[in-house]
Scaffold this active site. Structure first.
Site, mmCIF file in Angstrom:
data_model
loop_
_atom_site.group_PDB
_atom_site.id
_atom_site.type_symbol
_atom_site.label_atom_id
_atom_site.label_comp_id
_atom_site.label_asym_id
_atom_site.label_seq_id
_atom_site.Cartn_x
_atom_site.Cartn_y
_atom_site.Cartn_z
ATOM 1 N N GLN A 250 0.813 -1.217 0.000
ATOM 2 C CA GLN A 250 0.000 0.000 0.000
ATOM 3 C C GLN A 250 0.844 1.264 0.000
ATOM 4 O O GLN A 250 0.431 2.295 -0.532
ATOM 5 C CB GLN A 250 -0.934 -0.011 1.211
ATOM 6 C CG GLN A 250 -1.974 -1.121 1.175
ATOM 7 C CD GLN A 250 -2.844 -1.057 -0.075
ATOM 8 O OE1 GLN A 250 -3.510 -0.056 -0.331
ATOM 9 N NE2 GLN A 250 -2.826 -2.112 -0.870
ATOM 10 N N HIS A 253 1.399 3.368 -3.202
ATOM 11 C CA HIS A 253 0.404 4.293 -3.752
ATOM 12 C C HIS A 253 0.977 5.691 -3.925
ATOM 13 O O HIS A 253 0.644 6.395 -4.878
ATOM 14 C CB HIS A 253 -0.820 4.361 -2.839
ATOM 15 C CG HIS A 253 -1.902 3.399 -3.201
ATOM 16 N ND1 HIS A 253 -2.762 3.608 -4.248
ATOM 17 C CD2 HIS A 253 -2.259 2.217 -2.655
ATOM 18 C CE1 HIS A 253 -3.606 2.605 -4.335
ATOM 19 N NE2 HIS A 253 -3.325 1.736 -3.376
ATOM 20 N N GLU A 318 -7.795 3.838 7.054
ATOM 21 C CA GLU A 318 -8.609 3.484 5.887
ATOM 22 C C GLU A 318 -8.698 1.962 5.729
ATOM 23 O O GLU A 318 -9.783 1.384 5.632
ATOM 24 C CB GLU A 318 -7.987 4.119 4.646
ATOM 25 C CG GLU A 318 -8.706 3.768 3.350
ATOM 26 C CD GLU A 318 -7.979 4.297 2.132
ATOM 27 O OE1 GLU A 318 -8.610 4.337 1.054
ATOM 28 O OE2 GLU A 318 -6.783 4.649 2.236
ATOM 29 N N HIS A 319 -7.558 1.301 5.639
ATOM 30 C CA HIS A 319 -7.496 -0.157 5.502
ATOM 31 C C HIS A 319 -6.895 -0.751 6.769
ATOM 32 O O HIS A 319 -5.850 -0.280 7.223
ATOM 33 C CB HIS A 319 -6.604 -0.565 4.323
ATOM 34 C CG HIS A 319 -6.961 0.068 3.016
ATOM 35 N ND1 HIS A 319 -6.229 1.100 2.466
ATOM 36 C CD2 HIS A 319 -7.970 -0.188 2.150
ATOM 37 C CE1 HIS A 319 -6.770 1.448 1.306
ATOM 38 N NE2 HIS A 319 -7.826 0.686 1.086
ATOM 39 N N ASP A 352 -8.910 -3.753 -3.019
ATOM 40 C CA ASP A 352 -8.632 -2.692 -3.983
ATOM 41 C C ASP A 352 -9.061 -3.062 -5.397
ATOM 42 O O ASP A 352 -9.511 -2.204 -6.159
ATOM 43 C CB ASP A 352 -7.132 -2.381 -4.005
ATOM 44 C CG ASP A 352 -6.708 -1.411 -2.912
ATOM 45 O OD1 ASP A 352 -7.592 -0.850 -2.244
ATOM 46 O OD2 ASP A 352 -5.492 -1.227 -2.734
ATOM 47 N N HIS A 412 -45.740 29.439 11.938
ATOM 48 C CA HIS A 412 -45.788 27.975 11.962
ATOM 49 C C HIS A 412 -47.046 27.505 12.685
ATOM 50 O O HIS A 412 -47.735 26.577 12.245
ATOM 51 C CB HIS A 412 -44.563 27.410 12.690
ATOM 52 C CG HIS A 412 -43.301 27.399 11.892
ATOM 53 N ND1 HIS A 412 -42.695 28.537 11.444
ATOM 54 C CD2 HIS A 412 -42.522 26.355 11.477
ATOM 55 C CE1 HIS A 412 -41.584 28.222 10.794
ATOM 56 N NE2 HIS A 412 -41.461 26.895 10.796
#
Length: 435
Positions: A250, A253, A318-319, A352, A412
């Protein structure tokens, strides 16, 4: 108490980088809004060295991209899209319209209505990330969105054949070869040649993510996304090689992608750090992965599984790859994560690329309050109400009138009072609470 064997960059330095990105994006979006297609074209030439009069691909260009792929390539794309579609259809089945009579004569309900138009960004300047086409376009299709457009940057000076094929096979209605802030801005703001969309989805670099953040409100977005993050939770049941492989898998990336190891075993921690150095000597993407590991990699040692859960929820990654003797313990106890990958037989790469769950996930601790992209993100849950009898309208009206007057909202209250008078036969003076 958790202790660090390795820490990432100082938070102040990261904040300074973010400030520079914000300023750049703000200026570019203002230019796109003012000058439309002309600005988009200049930006494409400047950032991608890619110039066209019209960035939408023709049917002939799309077919030419398909023709460049082998039958196996196309089969693999279709397999991945089938997995995404299957899971999205099961998710959609869990969403149902409801209608219920909550009181005699009072009917409430909601409908799940697809967003009309969606713009899907597919990253592709560094790597042709065709998986993002599966996970955005296919999911939007399952939701029932009427118009789905896609933008992906050129790859090596031309439309990336695999991305174009994935966009087309997924069912995109319009395919543009356009990248970066200019793509996101054009889809959200609209230009002379690109009609604006109602919602933006898809991952991207820091500039794309910031553009989506600044455009939120003008359009909907899937979530506020930052660089890819991965957290490995492991104990002595696995070895340093598999932990290092999953961290670097990862980290490639981008140079600002956090990769964190959380473990109860100092022996495993040190083995993993040694394996990271060994693998960086042979990994083809080592230049990027090494920068990410050096600047954003962390190794944290905990005393217990409970402490690992607490640290993992603090990190809110995230992961989260869990490789322990009881991975389900973390499924049952963790609350802050984008997606969990339980056991050594699965991994983030499966999520992914192919397994069917979505890879557009919350980053920068936003997993504390949101999940990732799924079929429900493309749908609006819209309520309605119906009052069937005079008696029900008058009864609700009396409660409503008194509550409005508690707030000082006379207008109202009168909306309620006129119905109490007409349907309940009560002579309530104008703008006074019902008795």
């Amino acid at each position: 108490m958790a202790r660090f064997l390795k820490r990432g960059r100082d938070a102040d330095a990261v904040a300074e980088d973010d400030a520079k990105v914000r300023a750049t994006v703000e200026n570019i979006l203002a230019d796109i809004k003012a000058r439309g297609d002309a600005a988009v074209r200049e930006l494409s030439i400047r950032f991608d060295k890619w110039d066209r009069q019209n960035f939408r691909l023709s049917e002939g260009e799309i077919q030419a991209c398909l023709d460049q792929l082998t039958p196996r390539d196309l089969e693999d794309i279709r397999f991945a899209q089938t997995q995404v579609r299957n899971f999205a259809e099961h998710q959609k089945a869990a969403l149902r319209d409801i209608e219920v009579e909550t009181l005699p004569g009072v009917v409430l309900g909601h409908r799940n209505i697809p967003v009309n138009s969606v713009g899907c960004y597919v990253p592709g300047g560094k790597y042709p990330l065709l998986a993002s086409a599966h996970l955005s376009v296919v999911t939007a299709k399952v939701a029932g969105c009427k118009r789905i457009i896609t933008c992906a940057p050129p790859f090596e000076g031309r439309p990336a054949p695999a991305i174009v094929a994935a966009q087309h096979l997924a069912g995109a209605d319009e395919i543009y070869c356009l990248g970066g802030i200019q793509a996101v801005g054009a889809m959200a703001l609209g230009t002379e040649s690109i009609a604006p969309v109602d919602m933006l989805v898809g991952p991207g670099n820091a500039f794309v993510a910031e553009a989506k953040r600044q455009l939120y409100g003008r359009v909907g977005i899937d979530l506020f996304a930052g660089p890819t993050e991965t957290l490995i939770i492991a104990d002595e049941t696995v070895d340093g090689e598999i932990c290092a492989t999953d961290l670097l898998g990862q980290a490639e990336h981008g140079p600002n992608s956090p990769a964190v190891l959380l473990t109860t075993s100092e022996k495993l921690a040190r083995e993993t750090m040694a394996e990271v150095e060994r693998l960086l000597g042979i990994l083809p993407t080592a230049a990027i992965a090494r920068k990410a590991w050096e600047d954003y990699g962390e190794v944290i040692i905990c005393d217990s599984e409970d402490e690992m859960v607490a640290e993992a929820d603090r990190i809110a990654s995230e992961h989260v790859q869990v490789m322990t003797r009881d991975p389900d313990y973390f499924l049952q106890h963790m609350t802050n994560y984008g997606a969990l990958f339980l056991g050594p037989r699965t991994n983030v790469s499966y999520g992914d690329k192919v397994i069917g769950t979505n890879h557009t996930l919350p980053t920068k601790k936003s997993a504390r309050y949101t999940g990732g992209l799924w079929v429900g993100k493309f749908m609006k849950t819209c309520t309605y109400q119906r009052v069937l009898t005079d008696e029900a309208s008058a009864m609700i009206g009396e409660y409503c009138s008194r509550l409005c007057m508690l707030e000082g909202f006379a207008g109202h209250a009168e909306q309620a009072n006129i119905r109490v008078r007409r349907y309940g036969g009560r002579n309530i003076p104008y703008a006074t609470a019902a008795d």
